[in-house]
Design an enzyme around this catalytic site. Structure first.
Site, PDB file in Angstrom:
ATOM      1  N   ASN A  10       0.855  -1.189   0.000  1.00 50.79           N
ATOM      2  CA  ASN A  10       0.000   0.000   0.000  1.00 50.79           C
ATOM      3  C   ASN A  10       0.891   1.239   0.000  1.00 50.79           C
ATOM      4  OD1 ASN A  10      -1.856   2.015   0.438  1.00 50.79           O
ATOM      5  ND2 ASN A  10      -2.331   1.408   2.557  1.00 50.79           N
ATOM      6  N   LYS A  12       0.033   4.252  -0.197  1.00 51.53           N
ATOM      7  CA  LYS A  12      -0.617   5.428   0.426  1.00 51.53           C
ATOM      8  C   LYS A  12      -0.383   6.664  -0.448  1.00 51.53           C
ATOM      9  CE  LYS A  12       0.201   3.273   4.870  1.00 51.53           C
ATOM     10  NZ  LYS A  12       0.086   3.378   6.288  1.00 51.53           N
ATOM     11  N   HIS A  96      -9.644   0.864   5.185  1.00 54.71           N
ATOM     12  CA  HIS A  96      -8.318   1.014   5.799  1.00 54.71           C
ATOM     13  C   HIS A  96      -8.455   1.893   7.038  1.00 54.71           C
ATOM     14  CE1 HIS A  96      -4.173   2.248   6.433  1.00 54.71           C
ATOM     15  NE2 HIS A  96      -3.824   1.164   5.757  1.00 54.71           N
ATOM     16  N   GLU A  98      -6.782   4.240   8.175  1.00 55.57           N
ATOM     17  CA  GLU A  98      -6.612   5.692   7.958  1.00 55.57           C
ATOM     18  C   GLU A  98      -7.907   6.295   7.410  1.00 55.57           C
ATOM     19  OE1 GLU A  98      -2.985   5.366   5.678  1.00 55.57           O
ATOM     20  OE2 GLU A  98      -1.962   4.742   7.509  1.00 55.57           O
ATOM     21  N   GLU A 168      -5.388  -5.471  10.469  1.00 55.55           N
ATOM     22  CA  GLU A 168      -4.348  -4.462  10.673  1.00 55.55           C
ATOM     23  C   GLU A 168      -4.608  -3.738  11.997  1.00 55.55           C
ATOM     24  OE1 GLU A 168      -2.440  -3.132   6.777  1.00 55.55           O
ATOM     25  OE2 GLU A 168      -4.275  -1.972   6.977  1.00 55.55           O
ATOM     26  N   GLY A 174       2.291   1.844  10.853  1.00 54.91           N
ATOM     27  CA  GLY A 174       3.207   2.968  10.741  1.00 54.91           C
ATOM     28  C   GLY A 174       3.901   3.314  12.051  1.00 54.91           C
ATOM     29  N   SER A 214       3.368  -2.533  10.275  1.00 58.06           N
ATOM     30  CA  SER A 214       4.819  -2.511  10.444  1.00 58.06           C
ATOM     31  C   SER A 214       5.507  -3.811  10.002  1.00 58.06           C
ATOM     32  CB  SER A 214       5.191  -2.160  11.893  1.00 58.06           C
ATOM     33  OG  SER A 214       4.759  -0.843  12.195  1.00 58.06           O
TER      34      SER A 214
HETATM   35  C1  PEP Z   1      -0.894  -0.091   6.023  1.00 61.67           C
HETATM   36  O1  PEP Z   1      -1.024   1.117   5.897  1.00 61.67           O
HETATM   37  O2  PEP Z   1      -1.738  -0.843   5.517  1.00 61.67           O
HETATM   38  C2  PEP Z   1       0.245  -0.585   6.776  1.00 61.67           C
HETATM   39  C3  PEP Z   1       0.236  -1.830   7.128  1.00 61.67           C
HETATM   40  O3  PEP Z   1       1.252   0.311   7.037  1.00 61.67           O
HETATM   41  P1  PEP Z   1       2.707  -0.008   7.690  1.00 61.67           P
HETATM   42  O4  PEP Z   1       3.210  -1.255   7.053  1.00 61.67           O
HETATM   43  O5  PEP Z   1       3.526   1.193   7.370  1.00 61.67           O
HETATM   44  O6  PEP Z   1       2.468  -0.191   9.157  1.00 61.67           O
END
Ligand code: PEP
Length: 253
Positions: A10, A12, A96, A98, A168, A174, A214
């Site tokens: 992703n 973003k 998601h 976010e 997630e 993040g 992460s």
């Molecule tokens: C994501 O935004 O779906 C995600 C898993 O981000 P990160 O790997 O940066 O934690």
């Protein structure tokens, strides 16, 4: 039996168009040799047309980061499912964290988007996850069950095969703080149980459940070896080709 790992990056709101194009070209050269993996990338909307053309004959999915729940109309600034399908996306991220946290998306809206995606043949990746406070308050299962059941509300069993779930945990996105493989596997197993209750064991077992939060080259393998983890959704570590390829390699070797 373990499924072929599904690794989705992703991006973003990152990369320039030129960087995105270069990334897609190099990724397709590397991935087409590797049939042991299913791979996808989620570029920003304005890159989709170019990147879909580059990846047209590859085995890499192009995944939209979002869609609106209506087919068309007066929704300034929004992008429809038909639009992303028309340029060549096969999949879409929905719900998601976010989008939920920063843009106030509610479960009913997420459910409507999933139905819209399915109605035009776009495959949704439904993202669910608890916040740190919810985990600390012992509400992880309650939150996960609610998000899952509301997201899939009214969706018939024969459509479930077209949906993937991405667990997630919000506290891991993040932040550099990954769920341990055991924590992730436990929630995946809980999700699988709900799917089994609702749609039967065969359908449930066929659904891809990805972990995100992460993920890095160093922890990808220990997550992927867990029985209920079918794939990974990678954010930060997916925007550098080297680390994304390392994650992919570590998952298949
Ligand atoms: C994501 O935004 O779906 C995600 C898993 O981000 P990160 O790997 O940066 O934690």
């Amino acid at each position: 039996m373990k499924k072929k790992p599904l690794i989705v990056g992703n991006w973003k709101m990152n990369l320039t168009l030129r960087e995105g194009i270069e990334f897609a070209r190099s990724l397709s050269e590397r991935i087409s040799e590797n049939s042991n993996i299913i791979c996808g990338i989620c570029p920003p909307f304005v890159f989709l047309n170019d990147i879909c053309k580059i990846l047209k004959d590859s085995n890499i999915y192009v995944v939209a980061q979002n869609i609106h729940n209506e087919k068309s109309g007066a929704f300034t600034g929004e992008i429809s499912a038909l639009m992303v399908k028309e340029v060549g996306c096969t999949h879409v991220l929905i719900g998601h964290s976010e989008r939920r946290q920063l843009f106030g998306e509610k479960d009913s809206f997420i459910n409507a988007k999933i139905k819209m995606a399915l109605s035009i043949g776009l495959k949704p990746i439904l993202c669910i996850g608890e916040t740190l406070k919810e985990r600390e308050d012992g509400k992880t299962e309650y939150v996960i069950e609610n998000q899952l059941r509301s997201g899939l509300n009214g969706i018939e069993s024969d459509c479930i095969k077209d949906i993937s779930i991405a667990y997630e945990p919000v506290w891991a996105i993040g932040t550099g703080r990954t769920a341990s493989p055991e924590q992730a596997n436990e929630v995946h197993s809980f999700v699988r149980g709900i799917l089994s209750d609702e749609y039967g064991v065969n359908v449930s077992n066929s659904v891809y459940i990805q972990y995100g939060g992460s993920v890095k080259p160093e922890n990808a393998k220990e997550l992927m070896v867990k029985s209920e983890i079918d794939g990974l959704l990678v954010g930060g570590a997916s925007i550098k080709l080297g680390s994304f390829l390392d994650i992919i390699c570590n998952c298949v070797n």
